[in-house]
Design an enzyme around this catalytic site. Structure first.
Site, mmCIF file in Angstrom:
data_model
loop_
_atom_site.group_PDB
_atom_site.id
_atom_site.type_symbol
_atom_site.label_atom_id
_atom_site.label_comp_id
_atom_site.label_asym_id
_atom_site.label_seq_id
_atom_site.Cartn_x
_atom_site.Cartn_y
_atom_site.Cartn_z
ATOM 1 N N LYS A 10 -7.889 -12.980 -2.422
ATOM 2 C CA LYS A 10 -9.190 -12.421 -2.054
ATOM 3 C C LYS A 10 -9.911 -11.865 -3.295
ATOM 4 C CE LYS A 10 -7.544 -11.134 2.593
ATOM 5 N NZ LYS A 10 -7.503 -10.022 3.590
ATOM 6 N N TYR A 50 -13.086 -15.889 9.585
ATOM 7 C CA TYR A 50 -12.687 -14.689 10.322
ATOM 8 C C TYR A 50 -13.299 -14.640 11.733
ATOM 9 C CZ TYR A 50 -10.259 -12.596 6.331
ATOM 10 O OH TYR A 50 -9.362 -12.323 5.318
ATOM 11 N N ASN A 113 -6.644 -6.056 0.436
ATOM 12 C CA ASN A 113 -5.191 -6.235 0.452
ATOM 13 C C ASN A 113 -4.762 -7.536 -0.236
ATOM 14 O OD1 ASN A 113 -6.096 -7.962 2.410
ATOM 15 N ND2 ASN A 113 -5.059 -6.957 4.114
ATOM 16 N N HIS A 116 -4.558 -13.457 1.621
ATOM 17 C CA HIS A 116 -4.593 -13.894 3.019
ATOM 18 C C HIS A 116 -3.615 -15.046 3.200
ATOM 19 C CE1 HIS A 116 -6.096 -15.569 6.822
ATOM 20 N NE2 HIS A 116 -5.871 -16.738 6.236
ATOM 21 N N GLU A 127 -7.345 -23.482 9.166
ATOM 22 C CA GLU A 127 -7.804 -22.897 7.903
ATOM 23 C C GLU A 127 -7.769 -23.913 6.754
ATOM 24 O OE1 GLU A 127 -6.753 -18.243 8.935
ATOM 25 O OE2 GLU A 127 -5.398 -19.343 7.595
HETATM 26 O O1 CDP Z 1 -4.748 -10.583 6.920
HETATM 27 P P1 CDP Z 1 -3.862 -10.343 8.124
HETATM 28 O O2 CDP Z 1 -3.643 -11.574 8.957
HETATM 29 O O3 CDP Z 1 -2.585 -9.653 7.745
HETATM 30 O O4 CDP Z 1 -4.625 -9.277 9.045
HETATM 31 P P2 CDP Z 1 -5.694 -9.440 10.220
HETATM 32 O O5 CDP Z 1 -5.344 -8.450 11.276
HETATM 33 O O6 CDP Z 1 -5.831 -10.870 10.636
HETATM 34 O O7 CDP Z 1 -7.054 -8.965 9.550
HETATM 35 C C1 CDP Z 1 -7.745 -9.777 8.642
HETATM 36 C C2 CDP Z 1 -8.233 -8.943 7.507
HETATM 37 O O8 CDP Z 1 -9.207 -8.026 7.964
HETATM 38 C C3 CDP Z 1 -7.166 -8.051 6.844
HETATM 39 O O9 CDP Z 1 -6.358 -8.747 5.927
HETATM 40 C C4 CDP Z 1 -8.048 -7.008 6.160
HETATM 41 O O10 CDP Z 1 -8.559 -7.479 4.929
HETATM 42 C C5 CDP Z 1 -9.192 -6.870 7.157
HETATM 43 N N1 CDP Z 1 -9.078 -5.694 8.031
HETATM 44 C C6 CDP Z 1 -9.915 -4.608 7.809
HETATM 45 O O11 CDP Z 1 -10.746 -4.634 6.908
HETATM 46 N N2 CDP Z 1 -9.785 -3.493 8.605
HETATM 47 C C7 CDP Z 1 -8.899 -3.467 9.619
HETATM 48 N N3 CDP Z 1 -8.815 -2.371 10.393
HETATM 49 C C8 CDP Z 1 -8.063 -4.570 9.851
HETATM 50 C C9 CDP Z 1 -8.173 -5.676 9.041
HETATM 51 MG MG MG Z 2 -4.911 -12.633 10.213
#
Ligand code: CDP
Ligand code: MG
Length: 149
Positions: A10, A50, A113, A116, A127
């Site tokens: 990212k 997303y 973080n 992805h 994806e």
């Molecule tokens: O990336 P991952 O699949 O682990 O997490 P996700 O639940 O699919 O969420 C996608 C991305 O949204 C996360 O990696 C974060 O960058 C962001 N996010 C956020 O900004 N705030 C949250 N409360 C949860 C997720």
């Molecule tokens: Mg995810």
């Protein structure tokens, strides 16, 4: 089972010069890089990527973050690649990410973080197709492949 998974470094990972660190970890694990490009995502690409998060309170902030600068798109192949890469990335919120994972070693944020990765075979197929044409994905052999399955 041999799988392919979509991975993105990212904008925070690019800005913090962690592209090589991410690639090094996946290579060291024994995964094979079969596609790679670097893009600044458009708003439309970000919304597609997303889509399942639309309506969440963090959605607008997440989209703004992911289009804020260049990111690196990759496809990694290997035995159980989808689950292995998810484990290597660590929990979404860096606070919960184990030390030893990319997020647990390099991030403090729940949003910024670093990395992805696809979370299921269906997501991986979706994806990968968002970013790569079939002919942009390579098929080649590695000499150590038999040791890695
Ligand atoms: O990336 P991952 O699949 O682990 O997490 P996700 O639940 O699919 O969420 C996608 C991305 O949204 C996360 O990696 C974060 O960058 C962001 N996010 C956020 O900004 N705030 C949250 N409360 C949860 C997720
Ligand atoms: Mg995810």
């Amino acid at each position: 089972m041999t799988e392919r998974t979509f991975v993105m470094v990212k904008p925070d990972g690019v800005s913090r010069r962690l592209i090589g660190e991410c690639i090094r970890r996946f290579e060291q694990r024994g995964l094979k890089l079969v596609g790679m490009k670097m893009l600044t995502l458009s708003r439309q690409q970000a919304e597609r990527h997303y889509a399942e998060h639309e309506g969440q309170p963090y959605y607008e902030g997440l989209i703004a973050f992911i289009v804020s600068g260049p990111s690196v798109q990759m496809v990694w192949e290997g035995e159980d690649a989808i689950a292995q890469v998810r484990k290597m990335n660590g929990a979404t919120n860096s606070l919960n990410a184990e030390v030893g994972t990319i997020r647990g070693d390099f991030a403090l944020s729940g949003r910024r973080n670093i990395v992805h990765a696809s979370d299921s075979p269906e997501t991986a197929a979706r994806e990968i197709a968002l970013y790569f044409k079939d002919e942009e994905l390579l098929h080649y052999a590695m000499p150590d492949e038999d040791w890695l399955r």
